[in-house]
Design a protein around this motif. Structure first.
Motif, mmCIF file in Angstrom:
data_model
loop_
_atom_site.group_PDB
_atom_site.id
_atom_site.type_symbol
_atom_site.label_atom_id
_atom_site.label_comp_id
_atom_site.label_asym_id
_atom_site.label_seq_id
_atom_site.Cartn_x
_atom_site.Cartn_y
_atom_site.Cartn_z
ATOM 1 N N THR B 177 0.834 -1.202 0.000
ATOM 2 C CA THR B 177 0.000 0.000 0.000
ATOM 3 C C THR B 177 0.868 1.251 0.000
ATOM 4 O O THR B 177 0.587 2.220 -0.707
ATOM 5 C CB THR B 177 -0.941 -0.003 1.217
ATOM 6 N N ARG B 178 1.949 1.207 0.806
ATOM 7 C CA ARG B 178 2.860 2.362 0.815
ATOM 8 C C ARG B 178 3.416 2.615 -0.584
ATOM 9 O O ARG B 178 3.450 3.741 -1.062
ATOM 10 C CB ARG B 178 4.024 2.086 1.775
ATOM 11 N N GLU B 179 3.818 1.538 -1.214
ATOM 12 C CA GLU B 179 4.370 1.640 -2.561
ATOM 13 C C GLU B 179 3.315 2.202 -3.519
ATOM 14 O O GLU B 179 3.589 3.056 -4.349
ATOM 15 C CB GLU B 179 4.766 0.250 -3.011
ATOM 16 N N PHE B 180 2.086 1.709 -3.364
ATOM 17 C CA PHE B 180 1.011 2.154 -4.246
ATOM 18 C C PHE B 180 0.761 3.653 -4.095
ATOM 19 O O PHE B 180 0.614 4.368 -5.086
ATOM 20 C CB PHE B 180 -0.279 1.382 -3.954
ATOM 21 N N VAL B 181 0.744 4.129 -2.830
ATOM 22 C CA VAL B 181 0.489 5.559 -2.608
ATOM 23 C C VAL B 181 1.561 6.384 -3.312
ATOM 24 O O VAL B 181 1.273 7.381 -3.982
ATOM 25 C CB VAL B 181 0.443 5.877 -1.098
ATOM 26 N N ALA B 182 2.817 5.925 -3.187
ATOM 27 C CA ALA B 182 3.909 6.655 -3.822
ATOM 28 C C ALA B 182 3.775 6.647 -5.340
ATOM 29 O O ALA B 182 4.059 7.641 -6.004
ATOM 30 C CB ALA B 182 5.248 6.050 -3.396
ATOM 31 N N ARG B 185 0.494 8.974 -6.821
ATOM 32 C CA ARG B 185 0.543 10.442 -6.853
ATOM 33 C C ARG B 185 0.924 10.969 -8.242
ATOM 34 O O ARG B 185 0.179 11.755 -8.816
ATOM 35 C CB ARG B 185 1.519 10.960 -5.805
ATOM 36 N N PRO B 186 2.073 10.524 -8.780
ATOM 37 C CA PRO B 186 2.416 11.007 -10.124
ATOM 38 C C PRO B 186 1.402 10.579 -11.182
ATOM 39 O O PRO B 186 1.205 11.290 -12.177
ATOM 40 C CB PRO B 186 3.785 10.390 -10.404
ATOM 41 N N ARG B 187 0.737 9.442 -10.961
ATOM 42 C CA ARG B 187 -0.261 9.008 -11.939
ATOM 43 C C ARG B 187 -1.413 10.004 -12.004
ATOM 44 O O ARG B 187 -1.957 10.251 -13.084
ATOM 45 C CB ARG B 187 -0.811 7.626 -11.577
ATOM 46 N N LEU B 188 -1.769 10.575 -10.843
ATOM 47 C CA LEU B 188 -2.863 11.555 -10.859
ATOM 48 C C LEU B 188 -2.470 12.773 -11.699
ATOM 49 O O LEU B 188 -3.292 13.327 -12.424
ATOM 50 C CB LEU B 188 -3.221 11.979 -9.427
ATOM 51 N N GLY B 189 -1.176 13.154 -11.586
ATOM 52 C CA GLY B 189 -0.687 14.249 -12.421
ATOM 53 C C GLY B 189 -0.751 13.878 -13.890
ATOM 54 O O GLY B 189 -1.121 14.689 -14.745
ATOM 55 N N MET B 190 -0.433 12.618 -14.168
ATOM 56 C CA MET B 190 -0.470 12.146 -15.551
ATOM 57 C C MET B 190 -1.899 12.203 -16.092
ATOM 58 O O MET B 190 -2.119 12.603 -17.232
ATOM 59 C CB MET B 190 0.096 10.720 -15.582
ATOM 60 N N TYR B 191 -2.874 11.816 -15.248
ATOM 61 C CA TYR B 191 -4.271 11.880 -15.689
ATOM 62 C C TYR B 191 -4.661 13.307 -16.045
ATOM 63 O O TYR B 191 -5.457 13.543 -16.938
ATOM 64 C CB TYR B 191 -5.215 11.361 -14.602
ATOM 65 N N ARG B 192 -4.094 14.253 -15.283
ATOM 66 C CA ARG B 192 -4.423 15.646 -15.551
ATOM 67 C C ARG B 192 -3.939 16.015 -16.955
ATOM 68 O O ARG B 192 -4.674 16.593 -17.739
ATOM 69 C CB ARG B 192 -3.792 16.546 -14.483
ATOM 70 N N GLU B 269 -10.693 13.857 -5.132
ATOM 71 C CA GLU B 269 -10.963 12.949 -4.029
ATOM 72 C C GLU B 269 -9.957 11.817 -3.959
ATOM 73 O O GLU B 269 -9.598 11.352 -2.882
ATOM 74 C CB GLU B 269 -12.362 12.372 -4.183
ATOM 75 N N MET B 270 -9.504 11.373 -5.131
ATOM 76 C CA MET B 270 -8.520 10.295 -5.131
ATOM 77 C C MET B 270 -7.263 10.742 -4.404
ATOM 78 O O MET B 270 -6.684 9.988 -3.626
ATOM 79 C CB MET B 270 -8.197 9.892 -6.569
ATOM 80 N N GLY B 271 -6.856 11.981 -4.640
ATOM 81 C CA GLY B 271 -5.678 12.520 -3.957
ATOM 82 C C GLY B 271 -5.900 12.589 -2.456
ATOM 83 O O GLY B 271 -5.010 12.263 -1.660
ATOM 84 N N GLN B 272 -7.106 12.996 -2.050
ATOM 85 C CA GLN B 272 -7.415 13.079 -0.621
ATOM 86 C C GLN B 272 -7.428 11.696 0.009
ATOM 87 O O GLN B 272 -6.981 11.512 1.138
ATOM 88 C CB GLN B 272 -8.777 13.764 -0.411
ATOM 89 N N SER B 273 -7.934 10.711 -0.732
ATOM 90 C CA SER B 273 -7.934 9.346 -0.198
ATOM 91 C C SER B 273 -6.510 8.871 0.031
ATOM 92 O O SER B 273 -6.219 8.217 1.033
ATOM 93 C CB SER B 273 -8.641 8.397 -1.161
ATOM 94 N N LEU B 274 -5.622 9.214 -0.904
ATOM 95 C CA LEU B 274 -4.212 8.836 -0.727
ATOM 96 C C LEU B 274 -3.669 9.463 0.553
ATOM 97 O O LEU B 274 -2.923 8.830 1.305
ATOM 98 C CB LEU B 274 -3.378 9.306 -1.919
#
Ligand code: SF4
Ligand code: SF4
Lengths: 147, 372
Positions: B177-182, B185-192, B269-274
């Protein structure tokens, strides 16, 4: 005049930057597995259909047909029959019918059995064209495996 | 119908959207009365996959009903199980150990992200973009693997029990899970970059399907729908349950009320969940994951008990009525998709068909959640 021009340039840029992400993806490793040539290892806690556990000491099923699992199942999938063998202190299972067509893999039966006589199998390739194949006698299976 | 002589007929026609249509994401039928390309009336016809989830609660024991809760909204099963076990724990007066509550928060939030990722992919598919789905499913796969490792199932988890959890989490899960959170984050930027800023998407969503705060209140809309209309309503903040009060997180709110606002709410919200997952992992206490002395046969004292959670689609509330028996007297489920769908009829009036589909996608409907 200026605003539409800005929209066009900005819009075009947004498409290009999206393209850049897509192109970068070509150089990343593949994330899929080529099933059925390769398949994944199921995790240790995977919930497949249930199976009976063999007692390593006696080589027989651990289950003694107390029917607790039968009662705990929300979908009435399990029918257990047992008989007392001569000289034995308690019953032993003679039939353990699982109607897998109704089973929702919830795990209530496994949790209910306090003697750990049933566990989840790791099987997941369970497609069939014959419905009857999913009404299984787990006791017979166990016996057959033993031979 | 007789058409008035000599005048051009003012004709409308009926168009069936569904029950088998990719844009309704399941077996929902919408009877559209169309005037050319414009909708004059859209009447949702739910009920095709009604399974009597509430009635089932009345003829099976409290524990036997547990697996049902992960089959109402199959995309956010964790939150739904949380709502049900919460109600029963409240009824039976069971105290849940802190470690179990923290793990519940971590798994619920992971589940929220995976649910939003499915919405993200499917919504863009509705709008005609196929590739984002593949990116979303790549990330979602990681969450499913993590959750499968601890629960044994990929979708219908039924991981919580009255008084705790089915089993404890292991180091693999925590590290993963720790690895996933890390990674996420950049994936959310990529989605943007890939999607959010895309001009075609903006043109399709901005100003389309505006839902006013009054309409949200009128129909009881919750979740990202109401937050996209400028109201900061989130059960995790307004009625903090479990250990949510221990974490710092923001409620993303966008006042525009259009489809883009709802899109942005979910992305934020995905960012907040992280953020919540990160804090919960850092604070995760040791200890048991199951309360002591939970009776094998539950018979909660007579009375009504309610418990609400913030599921991925909004407020999910369970009302259980107990008459001190092995089975519930009544189980009432308040599901968010049903309320969110109700406003579709009013909001879609006068919209063009493709815009109405964008609106429907932005509501993030899950049909078993409507029909339950
Ligand atoms: S499997 Fe377990 S619970 Fe079921 S009958 Fe056998 S011993 Fe009893
Ligand atoms: S897993 Fe659940 S549904 Fe399947 S046999 Fe066991 S108790 Fe019944």
């Amino acid at each position: 005049m200026k605003q539409p021009l800005r929209d066009i340039v900005g819009g075009f840029y947004s498409l290009l930057s999206g393209m850049r992400v897509t192109i970068a993806q070509f150089f990343k490793p593949s994330v899929t597995v080529h099933y059925p040539h390769e398949s994944l290892q199921m995790p240790a806690r995977f919930r497949g259909h249930i199976e009976l556990v063999r007692d390593p000491a006696t080589g027989k099923a651990v289950c003694f047909a107390c029917k607790v699992c039968e009662k705990s199942c929300p979908s009435d999938c399990i029918t257990v029959e047992g008989a007392k063998l001569e000289g034995a202190k308690r019953k032993s299972v003679t039939q353990f019918r699982l109607d897998f067509t109704k089973c929702s893999l919830c795990g209530s039966c496994v949790e209910a059995c306090k003697s750990n006589a049933i566990r989840f199998s790791r099987q997941y390739n369970l497609a069939s064209t014959n419905k009857d194949e999913f009404v299984m006698d787990l006791f017979k299976r166990l016996e057959a495996e033993g031979q | 119908m007789a058409v008035a002589q000599g005048k051009a007929p003012n004709e409308t026609f009926v168009l069936n959207l569904g029950p088998q249509h990719p844009a309704t994401h399941g077996v929902l039928r919408v009877k559209l009365t169309m005037d050319g390309e414009y909708i004059t009336r859209a009447e949702p016809v739910p009920g095709y996959i009604h399974r009597m989830q509430e009635k089932m609660g009345e003829n099976r024991t409290w524990a036997q009903y547990l697996p049902n809760t992960s089959r109402i909204d199959y995309l956010s099963a964790m939150a739904y199980t949380h709502g049900y076990v919460g109600a029963v724990e409240r009824a039976a007066g069971i105290q849940v150990p802190p470690r179990a509550e923290y793990v519940r928060v971590i798994t619920s939030e992971l589940n929220r992200i995976s649910s939003h990722l499915v919405w993200f992919g499917a919504f863009l598919l509705d709008l005609g973009g196929f590739t984002p789905l593949l990116y979303a499913f790549d990330d979602r796969e990681k969450i499913l693997d993590l959750l499968e490792g601890i629960t044994g199932s990929r979708l219908t988890y039924s991981y919580y029990r009255f008084g705790g959890l089915y089993n404890d989490v292991d180091e693999d899960f925590l590290g993963g899970t720790r690895e996933f959170v890390a990674q996420m984050r950049p994936r959310l930027g990529m989605y943007r970059t890939l999607v959010t800023e895309n001009i075609i998407l903006r043109k399709r969503l901005e100003g389309i399907g505006v839902i006013t705060p009054e309409q949200c209140r009128k129909y009881g809309a919750t979740g990202p729908v109401i937050r996209g209309s400028g109201i900061a309503y989130d059960v995790r903040k307004v009625e903090p349950y479990s250990v949510y009060a221990d974490f710092e997180f923001d409620i993303p709110v966008f006042p525009e009320g259009d489809s883009m606002a709802r899109y942005l709410v979910r992305m934020e919200e995905m960012g907040q969940s992280l953020r919540i997952i990160e804090q919960a992992l850092a604070k995760l206490p040791d200890g048991p994951v199951m309360a002591e002395k939970v009776p094998r046969v539950l018979k909660p004292p007579a009375g009504d008990y309610c418990y609400a959670v913030e599921a991925a689609r909004g407020r999910f509330a369970v009302l259980v009525v107990s008459d001190n028996k092995e089975m519930a007297y009544r189980i009432k489920l308040r599901t968010p998709s049903f309320s969110n769908l109700s406003l579709f009829e009013e909001v879609s009036q006068g919209m063009m068909l493709p815009d109405a589909l964008a609106l429907m996608g932005s509501l993030d409907l899950v049909i078993p959640d409507i029909d339950r």
